[in-house]
Design an enzyme around this catalytic site. Structure first.
Site, PDB file in Angstrom:
ATOM      1  N   HIS A 247      -7.075  -8.196   7.565  1.00  0.00           N
ATOM      2  CA  HIS A 247      -5.922  -9.086   7.451  1.00  0.00           C
ATOM      3  C   HIS A 247      -6.006 -10.204   8.481  1.00  0.00           C
ATOM      4  CE1 HIS A 247      -2.747  -7.111   4.775  1.00  0.00           C
ATOM      5  NE2 HIS A 247      -3.825  -6.351   4.649  1.00  0.00           N
TER       6      HIS A 247
ATOM      7  N   SER B 234      -0.497  -9.243  -0.287  1.00  0.00           N
ATOM      8  CA  SER B 234      -0.610  -9.844   1.045  1.00  0.00           C
ATOM      9  C   SER B 234      -1.331 -11.187   0.981  1.00  0.00           C
ATOM     10  CB  SER B 234      -1.341  -8.898   2.003  1.00  0.00           C
ATOM     11  OG  SER B 234      -0.555  -7.756   2.276  1.00  0.00           O
TER      12      SER B 234
ATOM     13  N   GLY C 207      -3.057  -7.511  -4.271  1.00  0.00           N
ATOM     14  CA  GLY C 207      -3.219  -8.892  -3.833  1.00  0.00           C
ATOM     15  C   GLY C 207      -1.934  -9.487  -3.289  1.00  0.00           C
TER      16      GLY C 207
ATOM     17  N   GLY D 180       4.354  -5.746  -4.900  1.00  0.00           N
ATOM     18  CA  GLY D 180       3.126  -5.376  -5.602  1.00  0.00           C
ATOM     19  C   GLY D 180       2.700  -3.980  -5.215  1.00  0.00           C
TER      20      GLY D 180
END
Length: 400
Positions: free
Chosen positions: A271, A236, A234, A229
């Site tokens: 994250h 991850s 999006g 991507g």
């Protein structure tokens, strides 16, 4: 043991009343779902919902033989009317076990949220676990409960519950995992099926009757997946979602800490906060040894930064060094990685950027990086059972 799903939706149903969202607007036909309720062998009703008698009739079943009605979670809103002839609903205290005249044994399972789960053993020994919306078992110990033939649970809302059950051996490769309490958080239809399949689960329409312990074509979880991507697409999130129902995941961060870079630190923190607390993290670009080891699933984020590290190490940014062995050294490192992916026995989800569809970089080094990343992605994808491209948060399956 037969299980008829009188409803498979969230407590408010799907579509929700008066909800204008896209998921509710497309929840039609088999994707329209009443609140979840389960009829077991015509003798036991788990969760009493509005219209249960009509739902049973539509499924070709009757509630006339029900001898026990058990509730799994607090009911919001007006009290549900108990159809004539049904016993009054009740809840079983945590840890208590009932033996019904029908030969079923029901044990109440403690949860980490308000409500009660129910572990059922049928007259012939089949084992079923039913969990309420938003519920996950508490205090599980490895080997303490044995493997269930079927688990009916809130897979979308609490994927970590499935991870806990897998961690203690309560869910195995042959367990039929059926998702219920389905709400408008995920678009119905193909997208819901895709997400559930990645977790080794499935959904069925309201009114379906399942045989507990019968062989089902349990979705195969891809062992090697590449998620591609662009920036902020999006990718991850998609990769993390694919492993959130599995325990002891090792998150391999290839970007390092970059001391003093506050913007990078904020990205790393975002994250980390998204990941389940049970996951471990390794900050390394040494992927080949990890792939060679047996162990928990790997989530590699990302191959783009791995490539940057390798190109740094082989001097790829210097034209003279590149021509005098740098290119050859990079090719060898990529080959070692793809060979390791081919041979690995671990479940692997890897993330990489797709940069070849935009503006042509203005510098020779930028063009070199773009080209090498394209080659790496193609080589890595060739070793994966599934390849996914994420665009604007939407996952498009390219392979698998």
């Amino acid at each position: 043991m037969e299980l008829t799903l009188l409803g498979t939706g969230a407590p408010a149903g799907l579509p929700r009343p008066d909800c204008p969202c896209a998921a509710c607007a497309s929840a039609l036909g088999d994707d329209a779902r009443a609140a979840t309720a389960l009829l077991v062998d015509g003798a036991l009703l788990l969760d009493l919902t509005p219209g249960a008698a009509f739902a049973a009739a539509r499924a070709g079943r009757s509630l006339g033989g029900v001898r026990q009605v058990l509730l799994s979670h607090p009911h919001d809103g007006p009290a549900v009317e108990v159809p004539a002839g049904l016993p009054q609903p009740g809840r079983v205290p945590d840890g208590r076990e009932l033996t019904l005249l029908s030969g079923h044994r029901v044990r109440a399972v403690a949860l980490d949220s308000p409500g009660t789960g129910y572990a059922l053993t049928g007259p012939d020994g089949q084992r079923l676990l039913y969990l309420p919306p938003g519920g996950s078992p508490a205090g599980l110990e490895e080997g303490a409960v044995g493997m269930y033939d079927m688990v009916v649970a809130d897979v979308v809302g609490r994927p970590d519950a499935l991870a806990r059950l897998r961690a203690v051996g309560a869910v195995g490769p042959t367990t039929d995992v059926v998702a219920v309490h389905l709400d408008h958080d995920v678009p119905p239809g193909a997208e819901l099926r895709r997400r559930l399949a990645a977790a080794g689960a499935r959904a069925v329409p309201d009114g379906e009757t399942l045989v507990v312990g019968a062989y089902e074509d349990v979705p195969d979880v891809p062992r090697r997946t590449l998620v591609l991507g662009g920036a902020r697409s999006g990718k991850s999130v998609e990769a993390e979602r694919r492993l959130e129902s599995f325990p002891d995941v090792l998150y391999v961060a290839t970007g390092g800490t970059r001391g003093g870079d506050h913007e990078w630190a904020a990205r790393v923190a975002a994250h980390r906060e998204r990941r389940p607390g049970s996951w471990r993290t390794a900050e390394t670009c040494e992927l080949v040894p990890l792939l060679a080891e047996d162990g928990a699933p790997l989530l590699v984020d990302c191959l783009s930064l791995w490539l940057t590290d390798v190109m740094d190490s082989v001097g790829a940014w210097d034209d003279a060094v590149w021509a005098d062995g740098g290119e050859r050294a990079l090719r060898e490192r990529v080959r070692e990685l793809t060979d390791a992916v081919r041979a690995t026995r671990r479940t692997v989800v890897a993330v990489s950027n797709e940069v070849g569809s935009g503006i042509v970089p203005a510098t020779a080094s930028g063009r070199r990086y773009r080209d090498e990343l394209g080659r790496l992605n193609a080589a890595f994808a060739g070793e994966c059972e599934q390849v996914v491209l994420v665009v604007a948060g939407q996952a498009i399956v390219l392979r698998g």
